[in-house]
Design a protein around this motif. Structure first.
Motif, PDB file in Angstrom:
ATOM      1  N   LEU A  92       0.808  -1.225   0.000  1.00  0.00           N
ATOM      2  CA  LEU A  92       0.000   0.000   0.000  1.00  0.00           C
ATOM      3  C   LEU A  92       0.839   1.272   0.000  1.00  0.00           C
ATOM      4  O   LEU A  92       0.314   2.363  -0.200  1.00  0.00           O
ATOM      5  N   ILE A  93       2.147   1.137   0.245  1.00  0.00           N
ATOM      6  CA  ILE A  93       3.012   2.339   0.299  1.00  0.00           C
ATOM      7  C   ILE A  93       3.863   2.474  -0.958  1.00  0.00           C
ATOM      8  O   ILE A  93       4.737   3.340  -1.037  1.00  0.00           O
ATOM      9  N   GLN A  94       3.603   1.629  -1.947  1.00  0.00           N
ATOM     10  CA  GLN A  94       4.505   1.599  -3.109  1.00  0.00           C
ATOM     11  C   GLN A  94       4.231   2.737  -4.100  1.00  0.00           C
ATOM     12  O   GLN A  94       3.086   3.084  -4.346  1.00  0.00           O
ATOM     13  N   GLY A  95       5.298   3.199  -4.664  1.00  0.00           N
ATOM     14  CA  GLY A  95       5.201   4.189  -5.739  1.00  0.00           C
ATOM     15  C   GLY A  95       5.019   5.590  -5.202  1.00  0.00           C
ATOM     16  O   GLY A  95       4.473   5.801  -4.118  1.00  0.00           O
ATOM     17  N   ASP A  96       5.503   6.559  -5.952  1.00  0.00           N
ATOM     18  CA  ASP A  96       5.440   7.951  -5.523  1.00  0.00           C
ATOM     19  C   ASP A  96       4.459   8.718  -6.398  1.00  0.00           C
ATOM     20  O   ASP A  96       4.075   8.277  -7.478  1.00  0.00           O
ATOM     21  N   TYR A  97       4.091   9.855  -5.917  1.00  0.00           N
ATOM     22  CA  TYR A  97       3.222  10.751  -6.676  1.00  0.00           C
ATOM     23  C   TYR A  97       3.746  12.149  -6.400  1.00  0.00           C
ATOM     24  O   TYR A  97       3.151  12.914  -5.639  1.00  0.00           O
ATOM     25  N   PRO A  98       4.906  12.454  -6.993  1.00  0.00           N
ATOM     26  CA  PRO A  98       5.623  13.669  -6.591  1.00  0.00           C
ATOM     27  C   PRO A  98       4.781  14.920  -6.763  1.00  0.00           C
ATOM     28  O   PRO A  98       4.046  15.060  -7.732  1.00  0.00           O
ATOM     29  N   PRO A  99       4.892  15.825  -5.786  1.00  0.00           N
ATOM     30  CA  PRO A  99       4.142  17.076  -5.867  1.00  0.00           C
ATOM     31  C   PRO A  99       4.589  17.916  -7.060  1.00  0.00           C
ATOM     32  O   PRO A  99       5.702  17.756  -7.551  1.00  0.00           O
TER      33      PRO A  99
END
Lengths: 411, 411
Positions: A390-397
C-alpha cells in the motif's frame, strides 16, 4: 426532462488523498454525462446552510485534476457532524431533501470514515422510507484504516508511507547522536482505537535500518511495568532505543496513558477524547525512572496531510473508489459504500467492490491479535506483508518556487 | 615519503545534508590524490577512543556517493564534545596529535556548527604553537543558520524547505476542519536563539496559501499579553489561525516560555537548555483564555532529518563546501572555515569562500531586527528574499520498496 446533477461532500479527519477521491468523483461524473457536479462545503453541515459550489467553476483542466490529487486535506472543507436519528428530527431530513430536489440531485456521494458512513446510512434509509429517488453512496477515507469490510482505506497507505519514511529519519537522527550516552526516543502515532498506523513504523525495518525496538498498539492494554523492564533490558544491548506508541494506548484499568499527564480533556462532537501527550508522558516517565536522555516525537497532523510523501497506490485507489461510487449510483445502487478488494498480493492488485453501508457504519476494524507478537510489543510479518503493497510508488508534488503547490477553493 | 592521509569528522546536531558535505570531502580528497580518507566515528569524542574507519571500506561507487548525499544525520556518528582549553589539559591534545601522527594525517576536516568550529580553532592553535604540520579546516553545518560570516549554512535550506512545505500542509489541514468553530494551531520550530527556521514558515505564504498569521522569533522578547490581544483580533476575521513560534522564545524577564510549563530541565554539555513544550504551553494558554479549540504541532527532529524533502541548492552547496575544505587544506590553509558567499540573488549564485575560524567560533548570527516587522510578529520581504533561493530544487530520494534508502556504516 430535468437536469441530472450530482453532489459530493467530504467529512471527518483529513488525509493526503481525500481529494484524489474527489477528483475521481468529478471526472467520472463528467464522463458519465452528469450535467452538474456540485461540491458541498464542509460536508453535510455546510450543505444544511446551503453552502455548495459548482465544481466546474473550480476545476478547469486535467492539470487541475492532477493538482487536486496532490492537495491534502478536504478541498471542499470537512465537518464532524452527526445527523440525528430520523425519528428524533424529521425536519432536518426534510430540509436536506428539499435542497437536493431544488438542485435536481440524482446522486449524493460522501467521502469519509465511520461517522460519515452513518450519514449515508441515515439518508438512504430516509429516502427509501419516504420514496425519494436520490442515491446515496459512501467513499471510504481514513488514515486510521479502521473501516470494516474494505481491505484497507484510502489515506492509510500514504500516512503509512510518511510514517515509515519519517521513522527511518528519526532512527538515523538518534543513532548519529548516541555514542557514550543512551537515548530513548518515543514516537507517537495517530490511531485512537486501531493500531494500523502505529504498526506502520515497522516498515522502517529494512536492509539498512533496524526499525523501532518496540511497538505498542491500542488494541492491547499497555503494561507500563513490563514496558519499563523491556527498556532496561534493551539498554544492556544498545544505546539508541526507539519506541512507537499509539496515541490511544490504555492502561489495564481503561485509562488512556496520556490521561496520566493531564491530557484527554477535550471531547469532540462524537464523544471522542482528544488525545495528546502519550509520548511526552512516557519520555518523562522513563527519564525519571532510568535517568537517561529521552525524547518524544509526535508525528501529529503532519502524518495525515503530508501529500508530498503520498503513495501512488493510495492516490490511484482513492481516485478509483471515487469513480466507482459515481458508477454505482448511476447504475441505481444506494445505501452502499465502495470498498477496496485485494485481488492479489504479489503482484499487488486491487479492485473496487461495494457493500451495504448498514454493515459498515460505526463498526471499527482493529488489528487482529494474531498480527502482534506474543508479548504484544511488535507486529508480525503478516502485518508487514499486508501493509507493504500500500506504500509503493510515488506521486511527486508539483513544485512551484521550491514548495508543493495545491489546488484551493476559489470563492 | 610517507602517506598523504586525511581525516574527516561530523559534530553537533544532525541535518539533512551533513553527509553531502562528507561526500564532497571524500570525493575531492580522492581526486586530489590523498592516499587514505579516514572518517572519525562520533567526531572528536570517538577519535579520542581511536574510533575511525577507512572510508574506502564504506563508499564503493559513485552510486554510494549519491546515496550518501541522500542520507540524513551524521553517517559517521556525531558528538557534542567540547575540547578543554589548551592550558587546562595538554594531555588530551598530545593524545590527539599522537593519533594523527600515527595515521599520517595531513588534514583534519570537521563538519559542524559553532561548537565544532571551537574544536578547529583549538586544534589549529595547538598545532601552530607546537609546530605540528597538520591542517585543520571547518565545514559549516547547522539547520539553525546561526554561523557568522557565511551567507547561510548548509542544512538550513533543506530544513527551511521542509518547514515551508509542512507549514502549507498544516495550514490546509486546519482550514479543512474549521467551519463554524475556530481553531488555533501553534507550530513550534527549532532554533534556540536564532529565528531563521521559525521565519521560514513564512515561505508557506504563496499564491494559494495565506501562510502563518503570526510568527514569533527568539530574537525579540515575547509579550504574552500582546499575543493574546492579537489572537483575539484575528478571531474576529477568520476561523483558522496559524501561529509559528521558535522553541526559544523568552518572556521579557528572560525565562523561556516553555519553562512556564515545567520544560527546560535538561542541560546539555555546552550548557544549552533542552527546550520543548512552547507550543503546547501556548495552546493550553489560549484554550483556557479564549475557550476555543487549540492544537500544538512540533516539527521536532523531523525538520532536521527530512532528507526526503532536501533542497537541491542546499545539497549541492553542502557538497561544495566539503570539497572546498579539502582543497584549502591541500593548499596549506589551516584554522579556517569554509563559508558560502552569495554571488548574486537573481539568478541565485554562490561560491565557497574561506574565513579565519577565530572570527567565527562561538559567535551566533541572529535575525536582524529590521527583518522583522515593527510589532515583531512577522518577517519582512527582505527575509523572504534572502531565504527563498535556498529552498529551490529537489533531490529526490532513491526509493526502495516504497521508502527512501540510506547509506549506513558497515562495521
Amino acid at each position: 426532462m430535468g437536469m441530472r446533477n450530482i453532489i459530493v461532500g467530504q467529512s471527518g479527519g483529513p488525509t493526503s488523498v481525500i481529494n484524489s477521491s474527489l477528483a475521481g468523483v468529478y471526472k467520472t461524473a463528467i464522463e458519465r454525462g452528469f450535467d452538474k457536479v456540485y461540491g458541498m462545503l464542509h460536508g453535510i453541515q455546510g450543505f444544511l446552510d446551503e453552502q455548495y459550489v459548482d465544481l466546474s467553476t473550480q476545476i478547469h483542466s486535467d492539470m487541475d485534476i492532477e493538482l487536486l490529487k496532490r492537495t491534502p486535506s478536504a478541498f471542499l472543507g470537512s465537518c464532524r457532524y452527526k445527523l440525528p436519528e430520523i425519528h428524533e428530527d424529521m425536519e432536518i431530513y426534510e430540509k436536506i431533501f428539499g435542497i437536493l430536489d431544488k438542485l435536481e440531485i440524482e446522486a449524493f456521494i460522501y467521502i469519509g470514515g465511520n461517522d460519515s458512513m452513518d450519514t449515508i446510512k441515515k439518508l438512504s434509509d430516509y429516502a427509501i422510507v419516504k420514496g425519494h429517488k436520490q442515491k446515496f453512496l459512501g467513499v471510504p477515507k481514513t488514515i486510521d484504516n479502521d473501516l470494516a469490510l474494505t481491505d484497507h482505506t484510502p489515506g492509510f497507505g500514504s500516512a503509512a508511507k510518511y510514517i515509515g519514511a519519517s521513522t527511518k529519519e528519526v532512527i538515523r537522527d538518534a543513532l548519529g547522536l548516541t555514542y557514550k550516552k543512551e537515548m530513548i526516543t518515543i514516537i507517537e502515532v495517530m490511531g485512537r482505537n486501531a493500531g494500523w498506523l502505529t504498526g506502520a513504523t515497522a516498515l522502517a525495518k529494512t536492509e539498512e535500518c533496524e526499525g523501532p525496538d518496540l511497538i505498542y498498539l491500542p488494541e492491547v492494554p499497555f503494561d507500563i511495568d513490563a514496558f519499563l523492564s523491556k527498556i532496561k533490558d534493551l539498554l544492556k544491548e544498545k544505546k539508541s532505543i526507539i519506541v512507537a506508541v499509539s496515541e490511544g494506548i490504555k492502561l489495564p484499568d481503561g485509562r488512556y496513558v496520556c490521561e496520566l499527564s493531564g491530557g484527554g480533556d477535550y471531547v469532540d462532537a462524537f464523544g471522542h477524547k482528544q488525545l495528546t501527550g502519550t509520548a511526552a508522558y512516557l519520555a518523562n516517565f522513563l527519564g525519571a525512572e532510568i535517568g537517561c536522555k529521552t525524547r518524544a516525537v509526535e508525528f501529529s497532523t503532519l502524518q495525515r496531510s503530508a501529500s508530498h510523501m503520498a503513495s501512488r497506490v493510495d492516490i490511484n485507489e482513492a481516485f478509483m473508489v471515487g469513480g466507482a461510487a459515481v458508477k454505482a449510483a448511476d447504475e441505481g445502487d444506494s445505501g452502499k459504500m465502495v470498498v477496496i478488494d485485494r485481488v492479489s498480493d504479489d503482484p499487488y492488485m486491487s479492485a473496487a467492490g461495494i457493500y451495504d453501508v448498514h454493515k459498515i457504519a460505526n463498526n471499527e476494524k482493529t488489528v487482529p491479535r494474531e498480527w502482534l507478537n506474543e508479548t504484544a510489543d511488535y507486529v508480525t510479518e503478516e502485518f508487514i506483508n499486508y501493509i507493504e503493497p500500500l506504500i509503493q510508488g510515488d506521486y511527486p508534488p508539483f513544485m512551484v518556487n521550491g514548495l508543493p503547490q495545491h489546488l484551493v477553493l476559489k470563492k
